[in-house]
Enzyme design. Sequence first.
Site, short mmCIF file in Angstrom:
data_model
loop_
_atom_site.label_atom_id
_atom_site.label_comp_id
_atom_site.label_asym_id
_atom_site.label_seq_id
_atom_site.Cartn_x
_atom_site.Cartn_y
_atom_site.Cartn_z
N MET A 86 0.82 -1.21 0.00
CA MET A 86 0.00 0.00 0.00
C MET A 86 0.86 1.26 0.00
O MET A 86 0.37 2.36 -0.31
CB MET A 86 -0.92 0.01 1.22
CG MET A 86 -0.19 0.10 2.55
SD MET A 86 -1.32 -0.14 3.93
CE MET A 86 -0.20 0.11 5.32
N LYS A 87 2.14 1.13 0.33
CA LYS A 87 3.00 2.31 0.41
C LYS A 87 3.31 2.94 -0.94
O LYS A 87 3.77 4.08 -1.01
CB LYS A 87 4.31 1.96 1.13
CG LYS A 87 4.12 1.55 2.59
CD LYS A 87 3.54 2.67 3.44
CE LYS A 87 3.54 2.31 4.92
NZ LYS A 87 3.04 3.41 5.76
N ASP A 88 3.01 2.22 -2.03
CA ASP A 88 3.14 2.83 -3.35
C ASP A 88 2.30 4.10 -3.44
O ASP A 88 2.69 5.07 -4.10
CB ASP A 88 2.64 1.86 -4.43
CG ASP A 88 3.61 0.73 -4.71
OD1 ASP A 88 4.68 0.68 -4.07
OD2 ASP A 88 3.30 -0.10 -5.58
N THR A 110 7.69 1.41 2.37
CA THR A 110 7.75 2.76 1.82
C THR A 110 9.06 2.96 1.08
O THR A 110 9.09 3.58 0.01
CB THR A 110 7.60 3.82 2.93
OG1 THR A 110 6.39 3.58 3.64
CG2 THR A 110 7.57 5.22 2.35
#
Length: 344
Positions: free
Chosen positions: A46-48, A78
């Site tokens: 999800m850090k994209d 991240t």
Amino acid sequence: MIHDSIYRNILELIGDTPIVQLQKITKELPGTFLAKLEFFNPGNSMKDRIALHIIENAEQKGLLKPGSTIIETTSGNTGFSIAMASIIKGYHCILAVSSKSSTDKIDMLKAMGAKVYVCPANVPANDPRSYYEVAKRLHQETPNSIYINQYFNELNIESHYATTGPEIWEQTQGKITHLIAASGTGGTISGSARYLKEKNPNIKILGVDAYGSVIKKYHETGELDENEIHSYQIEGLGKNLIPTATDFKVIDQFEKVTDEDSAFTTRELALTEGIFAGYTSGAIIQAIKQYAAKGFFDENSVVVAILPDHGSRYMSKVFSDEWMNNQGFLKQRKLESQEVIYIE
């Protein structure tokens, strides 16, 4: 896009991750349980979302130009996302990583061209050796650099308000009753919650914290209790400080999970649902079980769990039988896994 089926670069694949219904691991629990699979992002986490959002914001402000250096504090995900974006956009990447991060993550960061500083995990946040302070120092020492500072960056929340929240609302056709997510920086749960609460204030936002972290007690009391702090193994979950990227007002409840329970549930998720997700994802599913045991759900509940990343980043950790044994997790519990047979 050049046309409907061709993307200009891998960054255009970020977002619009799928939701799948859990069938087996939650079969004894009341309600419908849905998993949003963030490892379908191109950087497998999800850090994209925040990496791209923060970097493009810096570009718009003229803070980043070709050849600039991006510096960040990260447990690994991240950092990978920033390194991936840096390759496409022509930036250098320096990352301060906690020693708690799996060797798989550290090797991946190196493979993506990042310069990596591995910092001791079991030191206070203000210790000059902590990954927070190391990143700050590197930023001060590096000309033409920016520090992402995801724990204290409002853009972290903004990225999920703009993408993750709307996706969940649309994918569930507004039927979501509960959102459950980990809280590390707090950006994912806070941004998604802000959007969903605007759509329906009755949606319950359930956070997941770790034993050894100060987040749950701070949410309940407004006080940072340093006596709560001790080392733990789950990555990207909980904190020994209070990130301003966490909007505690939009979170209704926190539940703490243990390293051991989360590890076994991570492996159970793979063996029951075929979802090969990371350690924090197992922590989230474990928290669902605990919330259910406390009566949070009923037959009408539609619960969405955000699963942050892919299991391939934890092969030397939670998916390693040797690591599980070294943690003492196998003293009273056995692993469900297949035997490997070598034919000579």
